[in-house]
Write an enzyme that holds these catalytic residues in place. Structure first.
Site, PDB file in Angstrom:
ATOM      1  N   ASP A  22       4.484  -5.987  -6.799  1.00  8.39           N
ATOM      2  CA  ASP A  22       3.445  -5.896  -7.832  1.00  8.39           C
ATOM      3  C   ASP A  22       3.885  -5.321  -9.187  1.00  8.39           C
ATOM      4  O   ASP A  22       4.553  -4.283  -9.237  1.00  8.39           O
ATOM      5  CB  ASP A  22       2.308  -4.975  -7.365  1.00  8.39           C
ATOM      6  CG  ASP A  22       1.880  -5.210  -5.945  1.00  8.39           C
ATOM      7  OD1 ASP A  22       2.449  -6.083  -5.276  1.00  8.39           O
ATOM      8  OD2 ASP A  22       0.966  -4.492  -5.503  1.00  8.39           O
TER       9      ASP A  22
HETATM   10  C1  FRU Z   1       0.068  -5.659  -2.858  1.00  5.34           C
HETATM   11  C2  FRU Z   1       0.368  -4.345  -2.183  1.00  5.34           C
HETATM   12  C3  FRU Z   1      -0.571  -3.244  -2.661  1.00  5.34           C
HETATM   13  C4  FRU Z   1       0.221  -1.995  -2.391  1.00  5.34           C
HETATM   14  C5  FRU Z   1       1.627  -2.443  -2.697  1.00  5.34           C
HETATM   15  C6  FRU Z   1       2.674  -1.811  -1.829  1.00  5.34           C
HETATM   16  O1  FRU Z   1       1.167  -6.516  -2.850  1.00  5.34           O
HETATM   17  O2  FRU Z   1       0.300  -4.473  -0.781  1.00  5.34           O
HETATM   18  O3  FRU Z   1      -1.839  -3.272  -2.049  1.00  5.34           O
HETATM   19  O4  FRU Z   1      -0.186  -0.925  -3.184  1.00  5.34           O
HETATM   20  O5  FRU Z   1       1.655  -3.846  -2.527  1.00  5.34           O
HETATM   21  O6  FRU Z   1       3.964  -2.184  -2.234  1.00  5.34           O
END
Ligand code: FRU
Length: 541
Positions: A22
């Site tokens: 992300d």
């Molecule tokens: C989305 C996610 C979020 C989390 C992060 C962990 O891709 O699963 O919900 O905060 O990635 O890396």
């Protein structure tokens, strides 16, 4: 064999090695764009997650500096997960992020720059009063994460939402604060939907009814609508609605034209997840950043030594009809355009294919306007197809002839077309109207059997019945194909791994038409794209 290089994008952002996911806390602050992102410093698979930090002044060239947030305290010792940034009064940035505590509970923390006079905001500190939001009072501690950019209400209070679920009820839990330190949970969520599962990475922001100008996240009132987006863990796709935010009721209500579930609107009908927008106060625009995961095998990711890319930042605004958003790659990306090829006024008869010559087809930007004829002979549309454009693209692929379409582009094609990715349109007739389908079909993209090769699809709110015209833009960057139909009304990102990229033979680019009715290329422009620079000055080992 897979090497580090053949599938590595040259103008999409990613660090030299390792896993990323992300985008986190993107912001424009004192003339610099900051992009943080979920990063595993130890390998090409998800794990050991920290906030890596990259800087840019043009959203095209990046400099990676040391990570901003990594486990140091009990409230984030098992991971620093996604979150956002907010610029507080006095021009002071703040980060809200999810920490994983010693009991593997998800909690929300704040962090602030250590030294505001450092233009890079290199170091961040995490006050000891963290966490500021804890999974108490019935909140599920393993489904409580990804706080949004905060906005300020007319009562002077900050608000943020945190993604959550209770059983299958997706929830955007609302918190309020006067000082950004003490946060109080509101009596009900900002929004929730049944039978949908976990809402990851919510995003909530205002858009103007008219024009492309972006708004600061705290703006509300007349002439403004709101967009609410979630990343749905259950489908691994994102959905958004357009609606109204009633501040005094602490509620967001989607418009009746906005479907609030799995068949709803998507920013991107392909491989695009965990996106986040921010307001760019410099150019007065709202920008969307998103993550595109690999779709080769994990073994291949490890062999490459890297996984995940950030899509090209997109400007985002509300469409004239007020029912959806429109997205377009930020104009800065055009600074990478090199040598250009042009074509116009060419006819594509049934079954024809036209090579776009003189462009480096593995790294290109292509814009084309098509004009169809014989619309009245479009095949009938079955209403039940509306709920699943991806299925329709899987059944009616680029090599399945129709009446009006399929027509579009074949990208990343090998010499004898044993490999190609088809990005195309197909038009159907429904009563007195037309339905336009856009597909990004990776089914034939690679001869490698282990690769995931979906045929993504979305419907397009096209003007085709007015003048027969429809446009397509493709950003091709080795394993990335980002496509924008009808000037950004429907977008689809595919990841593809053709063998031809690892050979010496030429990569091809074609326009095609497999429909009965002739399609005209009104104009086509294609550019070689130069590399974007990613300078790695991070000192993390
Ligand atoms: C989305 C996610 C979020 C989390 C992060 C962990 O891709 O699963 O919900 O905060 O990635 O890396």
């Amino acid at each position: 064999s897979i090497t580090n290089n053949q599938y590595r994008p040259s103008y999409h952002f990613r660090p030299p090695k390792n896993w990323i996911n992300d985008p986190n806390g993107p912001m424009f602050y004192n003339g610099i764009y900051h992009l943080f992102y979920q990063y595993n410093p130890k390998g090409a698979v998800w794990g050991n997650i920290i906030w890596a930090h990259a800087l840019s002044i043009d959203l095209v060239n990046w400099k990676i500096i040391e990570p901003a947030i990594y486990p140091t305290k009990s409230f984030d010792i098992n991971g620093c997960w996604s979150g956002s940034s907010t610029i507080l009064p006095g021009n002071k940035p703040a980060i809200l992020y999810t920490g994983i505590d010693p009991h593997n509970r998800q909690v929300q923390n704040v962090a602030f720059p250590t030294n505001l006079s450092d233009p890079y905001l290199t170091k961040w500190y995490k006050p000891d009063y963290n966490p500021v939001m804890a999974p108490i009072d019935g909140i599920n501690a393993s489904s409580f994460r990804d706080p949004t950019t905060a906005w300020m209400g007319s009562d002077g209070q900050w608000r943020t939402v945190v993604g959550s679920k209770i059983h299958l009820l997706g929830k955007a839990i609302l918190y309020k604060s006067k000082d950004f330190v003490k946060w109080k949970r509101a009596s009900h969520p900002l929004h929730s939907v049944h039978n949908i599962g976990m809402w990851e990475c919510p995003d909530f922001f205002p858009v103007l009814l008219k024009g492309r100008r972006g708004l600061d996240t705290s703006v509300n009132g007349a002439g403004v609508k709101h967009v609410f987006k979630v990343s749905l863990d259950m489908t691994r796709y994102e959905y958004y609605t357009v609606g109204k935010y009633y501040e005094h009721k602490d509620r967001y209500v989607p418009d009746r034209t906005s479907v609030d579930q799995k068949t709803g609107l998507r920013y991107d009908y392909g491989n695009f997840y965990a996106s986040k927008t921010f307001y760019d106060g410099g150019k007065k625009r709202r920008i969307l950043c998103g993550w595109s995961n690999e779709s080769d095998s994990q073994t291949d990711d490890i062999a490459k030594g890297w996984a995940g890319i950030q899509t090209i930042p997109r400007r985002l605004w509300l469409a004239k009809n007020g029912r959806q958003v429109v997205q377009w790659p930020v104009e800065e990306i055009e600074s990478l355009r090199g040598k250009r090829t042009k074509m116009k006024g060419l006819k594509l008869k049934q079954g024809s294919r036209l090579e776009v010559k003189g462009v480096k087809a593995s790294q290109a930007d292509v814009e084309v306007v098509f004009k169809v004829s014989g619309l009245e002979r479009a095949e009938p549309f079955d209403h039940s197809w509306l709920s699943d454009p991806e299925k329709l693209c899987t059944q009616k692929r680029a090599d399945v002839p129709g009446n009006v379409g399929p027509f579009g582009l074949l990208v990343l094609a090998s010499n004898n077309l044993t490999e190609y990715t088809a990005v195309f349109f197909r038009v159907f007739k429904y009563r007195s109207r037309y339905v336009t389908l856009m597909c990004s079909d990776a089914t034939r993209s690679s001869l490698r059997p282990e690769v995931y090769k979906p045929a993504f699809g979305g419907f397009v709110d096209s003007q085709i019945q007015k003048n027969g015209k429809i446009s397509l833009r493709c950003l091709i960057d080795h394993s990335v194909v980002e496509s924008f139909g009808e000037n950004g009304r429907t977008c689809i990102t595919s990841r593809v791994y053709p063998i031809v990229l690892s050979t010496k033979s030429k990569v091809g680019l074609y326009a095609f038409n497999h429909g009965l009715e002739t399609v005209k290329i009104i104009k086509l422009k294609a550019w070689d794209m130069k590399n974007g620079n990613v300078l790695d000055e991070s000192s993390y080992v």
